[in-house]
Design a protein around this motif. Structure first.
Motif, PDB file in Angstrom:
ATOM      1  N   UNK A  49       0.815  -1.223   0.000  1.00  0.00           N
ATOM      2  CA  UNK A  49       0.000   0.000   0.000  1.00  0.00           C
ATOM      3  C   UNK A  49       0.847   1.272   0.000  1.00  0.00           C
ATOM      4  N   UNK A  50       1.976   1.229   0.682  1.00  0.00           N
ATOM      5  CA  UNK A  50       2.829   2.413   0.712  1.00  0.00           C
ATOM      6  C   UNK A  50       3.385   2.724  -0.668  1.00  0.00           C
ATOM      7  N   UNK A  51       3.794   1.668  -1.384  1.00  0.00           N
ATOM      8  CA  UNK A  51       4.363   1.866  -2.713  1.00  0.00           C
ATOM      9  C   UNK A  51       3.325   2.417  -3.683  1.00  0.00           C
ATOM     10  N   UNK A  52       2.118   1.891  -3.602  1.00  0.00           N
ATOM     11  CA  UNK A  52       1.059   2.371  -4.492  1.00  0.00           C
ATOM     12  C   UNK A  52       0.725   3.832  -4.192  1.00  0.00           C
ATOM     13  N   UNK A  57       1.208   9.539  -5.821  1.00  0.00           N
ATOM     14  CA  UNK A  57       1.730  10.885  -5.595  1.00  0.00           C
ATOM     15  C   UNK A  57       2.705  11.273  -6.705  1.00  0.00           C
ATOM     16  N   UNK A  58       3.495  10.302  -7.129  1.00  0.00           N
ATOM     17  CA  UNK A  58       4.461  10.518  -8.202  1.00  0.00           C
ATOM     18  C   UNK A  58       3.751  10.914  -9.497  1.00  0.00           C
TER      19      UNK A  58
ATOM     20  N   UNK B 176      -5.041   6.918 -13.120  1.00  0.00           N
ATOM     21  CA  UNK B 176      -6.323   6.321 -12.741  1.00  0.00           C
ATOM     22  C   UNK B 176      -6.116   4.891 -12.262  1.00  0.00           C
ATOM     23  N   UNK B 177      -5.247   4.160 -12.919  1.00  0.00           N
ATOM     24  CA  UNK B 177      -4.942   2.785 -12.527  1.00  0.00           C
ATOM     25  C   UNK B 177      -4.429   2.729 -11.096  1.00  0.00           C
ATOM     26  N   UNK B 178      -3.474   3.582 -10.783  1.00  0.00           N
ATOM     27  CA  UNK B 178      -2.941   3.619  -9.427  1.00  0.00           C
ATOM     28  C   UNK B 178      -4.014   4.009  -8.423  1.00  0.00           C
ATOM     29  N   UNK B 194       0.174   2.477   6.365  1.00  0.00           N
ATOM     30  CA  UNK B 194       1.212   2.334   5.334  1.00  0.00           C
ATOM     31  C   UNK B 194       1.005   3.269   4.146  1.00  0.00           C
ATOM     32  N   UNK B 195      -0.229   3.410   3.691  1.00  0.00           N
ATOM     33  CA  UNK B 195      -0.489   4.288   2.545  1.00  0.00           C
ATOM     34  C   UNK B 195      -0.154   5.733   2.896  1.00  0.00           C
ATOM     35  N   UNK B 196      -0.535   6.122   4.112  1.00  0.00           N
ATOM     36  CA  UNK B 196      -0.246   7.483   4.558  1.00  0.00           C
ATOM     37  C   UNK B 196       1.252   7.723   4.574  1.00  0.00           C
TER      38      UNK B 196
END
Lengths: 112, 236
Positions: A49-52, A57-58, B176-178, B194-196
């Motif tokens: 999840x962190x990588x996605x 953001x990238x 959009x995929x991401x 983790x996403x944060x």
């Protein structure tokens, strides 16, 4: 073969090789009888999840750079508006294809 | 019959890969600025079956990013495939070496998801996985190549400028995929911190190093942060 084609070939080979290596890594390291250490399993679980999030953001950092000064407000806001639509649709209908197509369509519409 | 089952399960992937691939192929033909784009479309889509990388590839060809930069992005984007393998080691144990080699090379999010969901065992499972991964791989290659061919034909019929205008914005498909993958992951509460961390890391790295160089520092920050808060986060 011109420069660009040579470059493309280099990318093809190196990225192909690295991608394969990455996919094969756990099999190489842990394919035998060793169990991956707990720390590796933990990072494995949380990294995705962190990588996605990082990649999202990238993408937005790139979209930000794309708007040349003087772009009309609607076009400049396009990545954000389209993004909101994509997320909203995904939450509502859970159909990835629908969300991606709708979001991209909105973006293309706003950017014109 | 196993083949039919694998095909049936792969239909959503067929829809997704052919369309996403098609868009990537069009982009390559129209904006890549490279000769024989359908050839490159076929070769690259076969070599490193990866949606995001296929889109980013167009950027690379157009800007001639350094190979170091290319590999860095590849590392960050495809790193998660390394982790998928962790849950597949056991499952692929029955396969022969060449089968394993192909199964490993074609690991993708969707293929992985379907393979881990399948309840078959033993040899039947291996056949299922092989058929599935082959179908997915073919959908992808055909999609990207068809897109590139369409892009080339469109340029033949219309001026480059007109085609570019018409396809402008199709690259948002990658973002959009991401977003879609992220949204699905955020449904799960344990993924939110983790996403944060990922967002914060990306933001900080972009500010400190600029967009072109942000990914590696961001990943370093993420891994450091995870190890630092492991006791708290892993307890869940």
């Amino acid at each position: 073969m011109d420069d660009r084609s040579l470059y493309a070939l280099t990318v093809l080979l190196t990225v192909g090789a690295l991608s394969y290596l990455l996919r094969a890594l756990p099999f190489i390291l842990f394919g035998g009888r060793t169990e991956p250490p707990a720390a590796v399993k933990y990072v494995g679980r949380v990294l995705s999840p962190a990588a996605i999030a990082m990649l999202t953001a990238y993408c937005y950092a790139g979209e930000l750079l794309k708007a040349a000064p003087g772009t009309p407000a609607l076009a400049a806001a396009a990545p954000y508006l389209a993004g909101v639509l994509t997320v909203a649709l995904q939450l509502w209908r859970r159909n990835p294809l629908l969300s991606i197509i709708a979001g991209t369509a909105l973006y293309m519409l706003l950017v014109h | 019959m196993i083949l039919r089952r694998a095909f049936r399960d792969s239909v959503p992937v067929l829809m997704g890969y052919s369309t996403m691939g098609f868009a990537a192929g069009v982009l390559l033909a129209v904006e890549g600025g490279i000769a024989w784009s359908p050839l490159w479309a076929a070769a690259t889509s076969a070599a490193f079956e990866s949606g995001p990388l296929q889109y980013i590839f167009v950027d690379w060809v157009r800007t001639s990013l350094s190979i170091g930069g290319v590999l860095l992005v590849t590392l960050c984007v495809n790193f998660r495939y390394a982790l998928y393998g962790l849950s597949l080691i056991e499952r692929f144990k029955g396969a022969r070496l060449w089968q394993k080699a192909y199964l490993i090379g074609t690991i993708t999010d969707e293929t992985y998801a379907l393979q881990t969901a399948c309840k078959l065992k033993g040899r039947a499972y291996v056949v299922y996985c092989l058929a599935l991964t082959l179908f997915d791989h073919l959908y992808w290659i055909c999609g990207v190549t068809a897109g590139a061919v369409a892009g080339v034909l469109a340029q033949g019929a219309f001026s480059q400028a007109r085609v570019e205008v018409a396809t402008k914005g199709i690259d948002f498909a990658m973002t959009a995929l991401f977003l879609v993958i992220l949204t699905d992951q955020l449904r799960e509460r344990s993924n939110r911190i983790p996403a944060l961390i990922g967002f914060v890391a990306a933001f900080a790295a972009c500010l400190a190093f600029g967009r072109a160089n942000m990914l590696m520092p961001a990943v370093a920050f993420i891994v450091t942060a995870f190890m630092g808060i492991r006791r708290w986060l892993d307890g869940r």
